[in-house]
Design a protein around this motif. Structure first.
Motif, PDB file in Angstrom:
ATOM      1  N   UNK A 121      36.687  77.101  76.816  1.00 28.53           N
ATOM      2  CA  UNK A 121      37.983  77.206  76.135  1.00 28.53           C
ATOM      3  C   UNK A 121      37.907  78.169  74.959  1.00 28.53           C
ATOM      4  N   UNK A 122      36.810  78.139  74.205  1.00 29.76           N
ATOM      5  CA  UNK A 122      36.646  78.983  73.019  1.00 29.76           C
ATOM      6  C   UNK A 122      35.389  79.824  73.176  1.00 29.76           C
ATOM      7  N   UNK A 123      35.574  81.143  73.264  1.00 28.70           N
ATOM      8  CA  UNK A 123      34.473  82.079  73.451  1.00 28.70           C
ATOM      9  C   UNK A 123      34.379  82.971  72.216  1.00 28.70           C
ATOM     10  N   UNK A 124      33.237  82.963  71.565  1.00 24.67           N
ATOM     11  CA  UNK A 124      33.041  83.786  70.380  1.00 24.67           C
ATOM     12  C   UNK A 124      32.577  85.179  70.747  1.00 24.67           C
ATOM     13  N   UNK A 125      33.164  86.183  70.096  1.00 24.33           N
ATOM     14  CA  UNK A 125      32.789  87.577  70.306  1.00 24.33           C
ATOM     15  C   UNK A 125      32.560  88.236  68.941  1.00 24.33           C
ATOM     16  N   UNK A 126      31.886  89.376  68.952  1.00 22.81           N
ATOM     17  CA  UNK A 126      31.752  90.204  67.747  1.00 22.81           C
ATOM     18  C   UNK A 126      32.628  91.429  67.949  1.00 22.81           C
ATOM     19  N   UNK A 127      33.882  91.324  67.490  1.00 24.69           N
ATOM     20  CA  UNK A 127      34.854  92.382  67.709  1.00 24.69           C
ATOM     21  C   UNK A 127      34.600  93.642  66.919  1.00 24.69           C
ATOM     22  N   UNK A 128      33.659  93.600  65.971  1.00 33.13           N
ATOM     23  CA  UNK A 128      33.379  94.761  65.133  1.00 33.13           C
ATOM     24  C   UNK A 128      32.159  95.532  65.592  1.00 33.13           C
ATOM     25  N   UNK A 129      31.502  95.086  66.651  1.00 34.18           N
ATOM     26  CA  UNK A 129      30.314  95.801  67.106  1.00 34.18           C
ATOM     27  C   UNK A 129      30.653  96.751  68.244  1.00 34.18           C
TER      28      UNK A 129
END
Length: 395
Positions: A121-129
């Motif tokens: 349901x909740x997937x963490x990403x690094x949107x700044x990399x």
């Protein structure tokens, strides 16, 4: 032989043979990351920074321009790499599953990732990399919905920034090799030699002493070119009286402890010496303020106060320190923390920073001196061995 058979043959002979650390080190890292995931409500992390992937699995390759990712859940670690990288993954990585896709057909990336992430349901990403490719994210959001993807770049940064004993050992070995490279390079500085020749001797010494492929190649500039940040050797002939700036960082198990030195091909001017003394003064102030519990901002504020009398004449980047650890080209900067104004994070024992104290007089010259420093209970303590001298070499 296709890439599946290639991978299988390596799995039967060399699986995990180049893991940088033992299983306990990776289990401890994974435990900390999974605990943070649980606290923050993430079912999975989609990691695309090569250094993050390396941190949790050991995976390393010099080909970091193609898509690779790690899906981390409470139960599994699944590494996805290009077909040509499956061998490196088998040999260097500790993962529950390795998925290959034909590197000439990136469309094969999406369906396996959707299958892995669909239950989450909740997937963490690094949107700044930069490793998180727009095409990959756009396709995942189109199939799974954008609402399940949430920014989580700080989660693994907060774990990585404090180094374990095993990591500190790697940084110390990098520091040793870095010093050898700098000494070898400085030994050939004289009028008539090119900056390329200095860099070549330093690179030879770094590699001969055991460095892996480096996250940044040796940096050598001289004279007025020192006043321009982030240019490098370019066949310039060193003249009598020129300062020569060197910044090297050996890679050991991908860990880099950089160091800067500056030498003069002849006699240094009084102003050059004064700027070198200022670099040392800044270093002492920063180390004093790198106490557990103190903020990055407060350390930077103290350094700025020391620099203030020179601030109209000299250029400094504004970042007095940045975290270092295991990294890949194009940079040895870890990106997990910066000693700069406005940075409210607090120092903890085991953090490691490079303090890049290069002061530039644009259009004329510059002086750079630095150490890589570990936070201890008594403040910053150097891992590298700079003598903080502006070396005057025979002309």
């Amino acid at each position: 032989m296709d890439h599946t058979a290639y991978r299988q043959m390596l799995a039967e002979t060399l699986a995990r043979s180049e893991l940088p650390f033992d299983a306990d080190e990776y289990e401890a890292r994974l435990t900390r990351v999974r605990a943070a995931m649980q606290r923050q409500g993430f079912d999975a992390l989609l990691l695309t920074d090569p250094a993050d992937i390396n941190y949790l699995t050991g995976y390393h390759t010099f080909e970091v321009s193609v898509h690779a990712c790690l899906v981390c859940t409470a139960e599994r670690l699944v590494l996805q790499v290009a077909s040509i990288e499956t061998g490196a993954a088998v040999v260097t990585a500790r993962a529950d599953e390795i998925l290959g896709y034909r590197w000439e057909n990136p469309d094969e990336v999406i369906a396996p990732l959707c299958d892995l992430l669909a239950p989450c349901v909740a997937v963490g990403i690094d949107g700044w990399h930069a490793g998180l490719r727009h095409g990959v994210m756009a396709a995942l959001e189109a199939r799974l919905g954008s609402e399940r993807f949430q920014e989580a770049g700080a989660l693994i940064d907060e774990v990585r920034i404090v180094k374990s004993a095993a990591e500190l050992a790697c940084l110390r070995e990098s520091a040793r090799i870095t010093s050898l490279g700098l000494e070898a390079a400085m030994a050939v500085i004289r009028p008539g030699v090119t900056d390329n020749e200095v860099a070549a001797e330093g690179a030879r010494a770094l590699l001969a002493a055991g460095s892996e492929f480096m996250s940044l190649q040796p940096i050598v500039t001289s004279g007025a070119r020192i006043g321009v940040i982030h240019v490098n050797h370019k066949r310039r002939v060193i003249a009598a009286g020129d300062p020569v700036f060197l910044e090297f960082g050996a890679a050991y198990q991908r860990y880099t402890a950089p160091m800067m030195r500056t030498a003069v091909a002849g006699r240094a001017s009084d102003e050059m010496q004064a700027v070198a003394d200022l670099c040392h003064e800044l270093y002492a102030v920063l180390c004093e303020h790198m106490q557990p519990g103190g903020t990055f901002d407060a350390a930077a504020e103290a350094a700025e106060a020391t620099l203030a009398p020179w601030q109209e004449r000299l250029f400094h980047s504004g970042v007095f320190g940045y975290a270092v650890g295991a990294q890949f080209p194009p940079s040895w900067v870890e990106g997990t923390g910066y000693i700069a104004r406005g940075q409210r994070r607090r120092f903890e024992v085991g953090m490691v920073f490079h303090l890049p104290l290069c002061l530039r007089l644009p259009g004329q010259w510059g002086v750079g001196l630095s150490d890589t420093v570990m936070v201890t209970e008594r403040g910053g303590v150097a891992l590298t061995d700079n003598d903080w001298r502006l070396h005057e070499l025979p002309a």
